[in-house]
Design an enzyme around this catalytic site. Structure first.
Site, PDB file in Angstrom:
ATOM      1  N   ASP A 479       0.949  -1.419   0.157  1.00 30.08           N
ATOM      2  CA  ASP A 479       0.204   0.149   0.310  1.00 30.08           C
ATOM      3  C   ASP A 479       0.759   1.445   0.306  1.00 30.08           C
ATOM      4  OD1 ASP A 479      -2.570   1.474   0.106  1.00 30.08           O
ATOM      5  OD2 ASP A 479      -2.888   0.669   1.884  1.00 30.08           O
ATOM      6  N   ASP A 549     -10.718   1.755  -3.406  1.00 28.15           N
ATOM      7  CA  ASP A 549     -11.651   1.362  -2.236  1.00 28.15           C
ATOM      8  C   ASP A 549     -12.401   1.409  -2.082  1.00 28.15           C
ATOM      9  OD1 ASP A 549      -9.169   1.321  -0.534  1.00 28.15           O
ATOM     10  OD2 ASP A 549      -8.873   3.320  -0.220  1.00 28.15           O
TER      11      ASP A 549
HETATM   12  C1  DGJ Z   1      -6.112   1.581   1.673  1.00 30.77           C
HETATM   13  C2  DGJ Z   1      -6.434   0.578   0.733  1.00 30.77           C
HETATM   14  O1  DGJ Z   1      -6.826   1.095  -0.700  1.00 30.77           O
HETATM   15  C3  DGJ Z   1      -6.977  -0.359   1.788  1.00 30.77           C
HETATM   16  O2  DGJ Z   1      -7.369  -0.841   1.172  1.00 30.77           O
HETATM   17  C4  DGJ Z   1      -6.622  -0.574   3.139  1.00 30.77           C
HETATM   18  O3  DGJ Z   1      -5.170  -1.369   3.006  1.00 30.77           O
HETATM   19  C5  DGJ Z   1      -6.030   0.116   3.757  1.00 30.77           C
HETATM   20  N1  DGJ Z   1      -5.683   1.395   3.437  1.00 30.77           N
HETATM   21  C6  DGJ Z   1      -5.270  -0.022   5.036  1.00 30.77           C
HETATM   22  O4  DGJ Z   1      -4.660   1.273   5.622  1.00 30.77           O
END
Ligand code: DGJ
Length: 738
Positions: A479, A549
């Site tokens: 991430d 997301d």
């Molecule tokens: C952002 C990501 O896009 C989510 O899927 C998740 O992993 C969160 N960060 C976790 O902090």
């Protein structure tokens, strides 16, 4: 595939069965462009394609040729203000401040295959006869700054790649201020520009505009390719559709700051440039040093946008993605994020995993929240040690238990970041990007590590190597949750600060490469707050990317539809999540959520313990379906059929390579009363084969389904004209009759 060089007339022609790309040395010795498009026969002398004329107010590099100005010819790699006043491909500055540096032709090389670009992601070949590369060498006679312009043409695809290597063969230090990876001049501007833009949770929506006189541009200055703009543009003729017409695609194989710019001049010619964004960029090139730009992939079609996307999908799936997972279907995963957020524990993982396994899930991913001090997003990033309170028996125990259940285990990491609340920051406050004496801005309570520094990357590598060796992990979600600010390294002298953004990305690529070498079977999924780094550069390291997301099925129709213009389904992380959806509070049927998520890598983002008996049964059916059909979905050919951006319906389909099987996803967003008859024209079928749909008795020739269409009316509204509700969907499985 052939590269024709005419020494006498100094012309170059790259050609395969689909395309031709033609260049020549211009009267002043610079490199001119003549043609890029559908395949042409080789001609004994292409020089007649050079048009020149004496135009008022033009400047002329040759006193004897008042009709020749660089402003009025098509060029390959133009410099700034050396009689051309359009956007330049590069800008370099000499020690005395002089910047009239411009390149003259010196020579060429032809090689089988493709030239590697050190430290950067790029498409590749496995056998040397898959592509040929023409390198044209140009040099500035005063400074001896040399450039190698690389042109690779693939044998079996309407695809070329471009990149440039600068070599300082002079005796003085130079500054590279602009280094676009490609420049392409078109003789006309009759194009519609397509870009893929958005924001967090709304990534890669397609936007179109016609090109008019002046500049049209998109880019990123955020240190990552961004949610806002994707490093990918299409130029299509105004009449081009999904199934017909001419279009060009330009895809940047890079994950940092970028610029894609089109300029139409007042004589209606068009210049397109793509490369690292020149703002904040200043690379100090000492004598004998070189600098390589990232690669641009250029695709061409006369058969519409689906064909254009198909060429890119195939190339990226087979010759950009590498390693163990390249040719493998992707495991069905369950990710803990929306089920647990930061409150993920061993007990929860084991309980959820048991249920997930029973439903057919293959990989359990422990997302954020498992490491020390990580109870929220204020602390913990940088330390990368498991929280023993949450996971009292450690990861060796946990991954063994999951393995016994028949599950693989995955882990979330965010290597490029640090919270001030961490051991790493306490011991190394100098490790973040910052300007001396200036407070650095914060994003999601975190700071950006200075990945331009080898010791920082080494430190993170050591921690991650230990973490990922502490259990039997098969998957990593990498991430990156904030954009870069104060792009300044405490480790570099002032004259090198303009290198920080690029050096940062090189550090990211280096860490990826080292982890891939150490864990060659690991499946990496890239992520940046959802899809802020969904780019071709990342795909070289991580075969799949978390698309967004936003897990709402209806929003995902748009996001996945837009993403599909440039990237294959097998690269798109797509999950079924709980309802009401956590981003939108919308409730959609479980079936529809799966019908959307199937067209990607497929997984779940929910707590299976909270599902009803019916939903569990449905989930079992879904995983069974995906296991049966994922090869076609992930390795077949994808077609967009109906856009969710322009109607209340959406449809897309995949077809197996042998055209024996196809799967159509059809979605009706809002319900309609007493609706018109509905049908969808399919694509990619064999017109001469008969297909049976969903085991029904009736069969249809491929030509009928593609020309008359597949009737979808009865599937979404009942016969009496009453609606079946919002967010309905249907999957059609087509099988050719033997
Ligand atoms: C952002 C990501 O896009 C989510 O899927 C998740 O992993 C969160 N960060 C976790 O902090």
């Amino acid at each position: 595939m052939e590269i024709y060089i005419n020494q006498e007339h100094q012309t170059f022609h790259l050609q395969n069965n689909a395309i031709s790309y033609i260049m020549m040395v211009l009267p002043d010795g610079s490199l001119g462009h003549l043609y890029y498009g559908t395949r042409l026969h080789e001609h004994p002398n292409w020089r007649h394609l050079l048009e020149t004329c004496n135009r008022p107010m033009s400047s002329n590099p040759l006193a004897s040729r008042p009709d020749f100005s660089l402003e009025h010819v098509l060029q390959e790699y133009p410099s700034s203000h050396v009689t051309d006043y359009r956007e330049a491909a590069f800008h370099a500055i000499n020690e005395d401040g002089g910047d009239a540096i411009s390149f003259k032709y010196v020579g060429y090389r032809v090689e089988e295959g493709k030239v590697k670009i050190d430290g950067l992601p790029a498409t590749y070949v496995e056998k040397s006869d898959e592509a040929k590369t023409l390198t044209i060498i140009v040099e500035d006679p005063l400074t001896h700054l040399k450039a190698e312009l690389y042109y690779t043409i693939f044998a079996d695809a309407p695809i070329m790649t471009r990149s440039v290597k600068f070599i300082n063969e002079g005796k003085t230090t130079l500054h590279l201020r602009k280094v676009m990876s490609m420049c392409l001049d078109f003789p006309d501007h009759d194009f519609t520009w397509m870009q893929f833009s958005g924001s967090w949770a709304r990534e890669r929506h397609p936007y179109e505009r016609s090109l008019e006189i002046g500049v049209t541009a998109i880019g990123s200055l955020r240190g990552h390719s961004s949610h806002q703009q994707n490093p990918f543009v299409i130029l299509k003729r105004r009449e081009t559709t999904e199934s017909n017409g001419e279009a060009y695609a330009f895809s940047f194989v890079y994950s940092g700051n970028f610029l894609a710019l089109a300029e139409v001049d007042n004589y209606e010619t068009l210049r397109l440039t793509m490369g690292i964004h020149p703002e904040h960029f200043d690379w100090c090139l000492e004598p004998s040093q070189s600098f390589s730009t990232p690669e641009v992939v250029m695709a061409y079609t006369t058969k519409g946008l689906n064909d254009l996307s198909g060429s890119l999908h195939h190339l990226y799936r087979t010759r950009l993605v590498r390693g163990y997972w390249r040719d493998r279907v992707r495991p069905i995963l369950l990710n803990s994020w929306e089920a647990c957020y930061f409150d993920v524990t061993e007990d929860k993982v084991l309980a959820m995993a048991k249920k997930a396994k029973a439903c057919g899930v293959e990989l359990f991913v422990i997302d954020d929240g498992y490491f020390k001090n990580r109870h929220n997003d204020y602390a913990g990033l940088g330390d990368w040690e498991v929280d023993e309170e949450k996971f009292p028996h450690g990861f060796n125990y946990l991954t063994t238990r999951l393995k016994e259940m028949g599950l693989m285990t995955g882990l979330w990491i965010e290597p490029e970041m640090v919270n001030k609340e961490s051991e790493l920051y306490r011991t190394h406050p100098d490790y973040i990007l910052q300007e001396q004496g200036r407070e650095s801005a914060v994003g999601r309570h975190q700071y950006v590590l200075d990945f331009t520094r080898k010791e920082v990357v080494d430190t993170i590598y050591t921690k991650l190597e230990k973490l990922l060796s502490s259990g039997d992990f098969s998957y990593v979600k990498w991430d990156m949750n904030r954009s870069i600010s104060e792009a300044h390294s405490l480790n570099l002298p002032a004259s090198h600060q303009g290198e920080v953004f690029h050096r940062y990305i090189l550090g990211v690529y280096d860490l990826y490469e080292r982890l891939i070498q150490r864990f060659p079977h690991m499946l990496f999924e890239s992520c940046a707050s959802g899809g802020a780094r969904f780019d071709a550069g990342m795909l070289y390291y991580a075969p799949q990317a978390w698309t967004s997301d936003d897990t709402d099925a209806i929003e995902r129709l748009k996001i996945q539809y837009g993403t599909s213009y440039g990237y294959p389904l097998v690269s798109m992380g797509s999950h079924v999540s709980a309802v009401p959806n956590h981003q939108l509070m919308r409730t959609t049927p479980l079936k529809t959520r799966a019908h959307v998520a199937y067209f990607g890598t497929f997984g779940y983002e929910l707590d299976p313990r909270e599902l009803s008996v019916q939903d569990i049964a449905e989930m079992k059916k879904q995983t069974t379906f995906m296991k049966k059909y994922r090869k076609i979905i992930q390795m077949g050919t994808f077609y967009r059929l109906k856009s969710p951006f322009t109607s209340n319906e959406a449809a897309w389909m995949v077809v197996s390579d042998d055209q024996q099987e196809a799967i159509v996803g059809y979605y009706r967003i809002l319900s309609e009363v007493n609706a018109p008859y509905r049908r969808v024209k399919l694509m990619g079928l064999n017109p001469d084969l008969q297909y049976r749909i969903d085991e029904n008795e009736i069969s249809y020739y491929g030509d009928e389904l593609m020309s008359r269409g597949l009737i979808t009316t009865d599937e979404t509204s009942s016969g009496d004209g009453n609606s079946r509700g919002d967010y309905t969907s249907y999957l059609y499985i087509l099988r050719a009759i033997k």
